[in-house]
Design a protein around this motif. Structure first.
Motif, short mmCIF file in Angstrom:
data_model
loop_
_atom_site.label_atom_id
_atom_site.label_comp_id
_atom_site.label_asym_id
_atom_site.label_seq_id
_atom_site.Cartn_x
_atom_site.Cartn_y
_atom_site.Cartn_z
N LEU A 94 7.21 -3.79 -7.11
CA LEU A 94 6.00 -2.77 -6.91
C LEU A 94 6.63 -1.28 -6.95
N SER A 95 5.36 -0.68 -7.35
CA SER A 95 5.80 0.89 -7.51
C SER A 95 5.32 1.52 -6.10
N ILE A 96 5.80 2.53 -5.88
CA ILE A 96 5.54 3.34 -4.59
C ILE A 96 4.26 3.13 -4.35
N PRO A 97 3.17 3.61 -5.07
CA PRO A 97 1.92 3.40 -4.71
C PRO A 97 1.31 2.11 -4.59
N ASP A 98 1.70 1.28 -5.39
CA ASP A 98 1.43 -0.26 -5.04
C ASP A 98 2.10 -0.76 -3.66
N THR A 99 3.45 -0.23 -3.23
CA THR A 99 4.02 -0.82 -2.07
C THR A 99 3.04 -0.10 -0.89
N ALA A 100 2.58 1.15 -1.08
CA ALA A 100 1.65 1.84 -0.05
C ALA A 100 0.57 0.98 0.10
N ILE A 101 0.00 0.43 -0.99
CA ILE A 101 -1.13 -0.43 -0.46
C ILE A 101 -1.13 -1.92 0.04
N ALA A 102 -0.13 -2.29 -0.34
CA ALA A 102 0.59 -3.75 0.30
C ALA A 102 0.80 -3.41 1.84
N MET A 103 1.42 -2.27 2.30
CA MET A 103 1.76 -2.06 3.64
C MET A 103 0.54 -1.52 4.10
N ASN A 104 -0.55 -1.03 3.59
CA ASN A 104 -1.69 -0.45 4.25
C ASN A 104 -0.99 1.06 4.90
N SER A 105 -0.45 1.81 4.33
CA SER A 105 0.23 3.15 4.51
C SER A 105 -0.17 4.12 3.42
N ARG B 299 11.25 -4.59 -4.17
CA ARG B 299 10.79 -5.96 -4.17
C ARG B 299 9.79 -6.53 -3.04
N ARG B 300 8.91 -7.39 -3.05
CA ARG B 300 7.99 -7.98 -2.15
C ARG B 300 8.67 -8.13 -0.93
N SER B 301 10.01 -9.00 -1.07
CA SER B 301 10.75 -9.50 0.17
C SER B 301 11.17 -8.17 0.94
N GLU B 302 11.34 -7.01 0.21
CA GLU B 302 11.71 -5.81 1.17
C GLU B 302 10.46 -5.45 2.26
N ILE B 303 9.27 -5.69 1.45
CA ILE B 303 8.18 -5.26 2.44
C ILE B 303 8.11 -6.56 3.60
N GLU B 304 8.29 -7.80 3.15
CA GLU B 304 8.29 -8.64 4.13
C GLU B 304 9.19 -8.29 5.33
N ALA B 305 10.41 -8.03 4.94
CA ALA B 305 11.60 -7.86 5.82
C ALA B 305 11.26 -6.56 6.75
N PHE B 306 10.52 -5.49 6.20
CA PHE B 306 10.13 -4.38 7.03
C PHE B 306 9.15 -4.97 8.24
N LYS B 307 8.08 -5.60 7.76
CA LYS B 307 7.22 -6.12 8.40
C LYS B 307 7.55 -6.95 9.47
N ALA B 308 8.81 -7.60 9.08
CA ALA B 308 9.12 -8.48 10.33
C ALA B 308 10.11 -7.80 11.33
N GLN B 309 10.59 -6.66 10.91
CA GLN B 309 11.36 -5.75 12.05
C GLN B 309 10.39 -4.79 12.76
N TYR B 310 9.53 -4.41 11.91
CA TYR B 310 8.62 -3.15 12.46
C TYR B 310 7.32 -3.26 12.53
N VAL B 311 6.65 -2.58 13.23
CA VAL B 311 4.98 -2.63 13.32
C VAL B 311 4.57 -1.18 13.42
N PHE B 312 3.62 -0.93 12.44
CA PHE B 312 2.72 0.20 12.51
C PHE B 312 1.96 0.42 13.82
N ALA B 313 2.02 1.84 14.57
CA ALA B 313 1.25 2.10 15.83
C ALA B 313 -0.33 1.72 15.40
N THR B 314 -0.71 2.08 14.10
CA THR B 314 -2.35 1.58 14.04
C THR B 314 -2.33 0.24 14.07
N GLU B 315 -1.83 -0.46 13.70
CA GLU B 315 -1.80 -2.02 13.67
C GLU B 315 -1.85 -2.47 15.21
N VAL B 316 -0.88 -1.87 16.16
CA VAL B 316 -1.16 -2.32 17.40
C VAL B 316 -2.17 -1.66 18.17
#
Length: 471
Positions: free
Chosen positions: A341-352, A382-399
């Motif tokens: 994913l590119s940076i814009p696509d990554t931002a969409i996938a992470m809702n950021s 890589r999408r695996s990087e996004i999944e690894a980030f979500k497994a370790q961290y969580v955005f305050a907006t989500e909580v």
């Protein structure tokens, strides 16, 4: 010393005479003792052989004592004395003449008789094992066979032996792969010497890698396409130095793994009409970098197997497939989610936001592969990087959404529990808060997830009950 000299002069018990003194006459013995006790003393002056009142005990005693110590433990003490003189000039670019000054000149000129051959041989042995001056063939006082066996050689000589650049030699020294020592001349020029006996192991280390030009020729790819695919196909590839203009080092085993695919298949000069080689598809289908990587990955996984090898192509371009297979694969690729994913696509996938994604990449929370000279795409994730980030961290907006409070109030309430964001502080902080997924945070979310926004407080043990009506 006196007993040895007496036995030497009177011809008695010649077996007790040390090797350097054997076969010397009285005058030669005197010259050797003054050489060892004078020139090999680090505290001696510029002309140690010229002694005023040499017949006095207090003048001759230091000279004869040092000479006796060296002769008694020959040649170990002789080598130690030379090493001490060398250590006094660490960091300076000096040859043998500059390192030992008149001691080296006198050894070659003042002790040139054949009777002093054991002394010169001991010096040559020290040069081979311990000299860090980087001797060269210009020194005609050293035999050429000795130069081939020296322990320390100049960096440019090592570069020629390994067929690499001198800059690569310096980088190997910095990595700790090759042992070396650098010195500086009086004009500021750098001079590097490396261990000659370690070059065989370093040669094997270099042989385990190949540069981009060699990999490009082996895989049958053009320069532009290879630059696009390099970090995508070989994530462990690296520059040989930190400079962007230096060569790439690609693991040879990964390249050979691709070349080994289809090794047992038949080789055809002209594929069937219903078949295409990868080289033909690269030329006429205009596959982008992501599609080529996807093709290589699916072939490595065994989901798409080549039928033959094209003898007119090279590398992965030799793979031959049915045209319908390739068309079906490409259609499925257009509907499947992309792994990169590119940076814009990554931002969409992470809702950021995009600036948040750039901050995460620049601060190493997300690993991105930078793709130079790819229009419109600076890096890919890589999408695996996004999944690894979500497994370790969580955005305050989500909580905050889950607990039905604002992000600002959530930060204040979590701070009461000593839970703080790791997204930085001050001017360098990320514009979107995020927290590490810890047990404390999970406990807080589980405890208060059922509370209403106006009833939420982390300082209380449970949710406050709403006030009862009087009616």
């Amino acid at each position: 010393m006196s007993a040895i000299l007496e036995a030497l002069l009177l011809g008695r018990n010649e077996d007790a005479v040390p090797v350097p003194l054997a076969g010397l006459d009285v005058e030669q013995v005197q010259r050797l003792i003054r050489y060892l006790g004078g020139y090999l003393d680090p505290a001696s002056g510029s002309k140690p052989l010229k002694l005023r009142n040499a017949g006095r005990m207090e003048v001759s005693w230091p000279v004869t004592s040092l000479a006796a110590e060296i002769l008694h433990q020959w040649p170990v003490a002789f080598h130690d004395s030379l090493s001490r003189l060398q250590e006094a000039s660490v960091g300076k670019k000096l040859g043998l003449q500059g390192l030992f000054k008149q001691a080296y000149f006198y050894l070659c000129k003042g002790l040139k008789e054949s009777a002093f051959a054991p002394v010169r041989d001991a010096f040559d042995t020290w040069v081979v094992a311990y000299a860090k001056t980087g001797v060269s063939k210009r020194n005609r006082r050293l035999v050429e066979a000795l130069l081939e066996n020296v322990t320390w050689i100049p960096g440019n000589v090592a570069a020629r032996k390994l067929s690499v650049s001198p800059a690569r030699i310096r980088y190997l020294v910095q990595e700790g792969v090759l042992e070396g020592q650098e010195s500086f001349s009086t004009t500021g020029r750098r001079f590097l010497v490396v261990r000659n006996d370690k070059l065989a192991a370093v040669s094997q280390h270099i042989a385990a890698e190949m540069d981009m030009t060699s990999a490009m020729a082996a895989l049958g790819l053009g320069k532009v396409r290879m630059r696009q695919l390099l970090k995508l196909l070989f994530p462990t590839a690296r520059r040989v130095t930190d400079r962007a203009s230096m060569l790439w080092a690609i693991p040879r085993s990964e390249v050979e793994q691709l070349l080994a695919i289809g090794a047992g298949l038949p080789v055809v000069s002209i594929p069937e009409e219903s078949q295409w080689s990868v080289a033909h598809a690269l030329q006429f289908w205009n596959l982008d970098a992501e599609e080529v990587v996807a093709l290589v990955e699916i072939v490595k996984a065994g989901k798409l197997k080549p039928l033959a090898l094209d003898s007119s192509a090279r590398g992965i371009g030799r793979w031959v497939f049915e045209i319908n297979q390739l068309k079906s694969w490409r259609r499925s690729l257009q509907h499947a989610p992309s792994d990169w994913l590119s940076i814009p696509d990554t931002a969409i996938a992470m809702n950021s936001r995009q600036d948040v994604t750039y901050w995460l990449v620049n601060n190493h929370f997300l690993h991105a592969e930078r793709l130079p000279k790819v229009k419109g795409i600076g890096c890919r994730i890589r999408r695996s990087e996004i999944e690894a980030f979500k497994a370790q961290y969580v955005f305050a907006t989500e909580v905050a959404t889950q607990l039905k409070v604002s992000s600002k109030k959530l930060r204040q309430l979590l701070a009461e529990r000593n839970i703080h964001p790791i997204s930085g502080n001050g001017m360098d902080q990320c514009r979107q808060l995020f927290y590490a997924r810890t047990q404390n945070l999970a406990a807080v979310i589980a405890e208060y997830s059922g509370c209403q926004g106006n009833e939420f407080s982390l300082t209380e043990a449970s949710c406050r009950s709403p006030p009862r009506s009087n009616t």
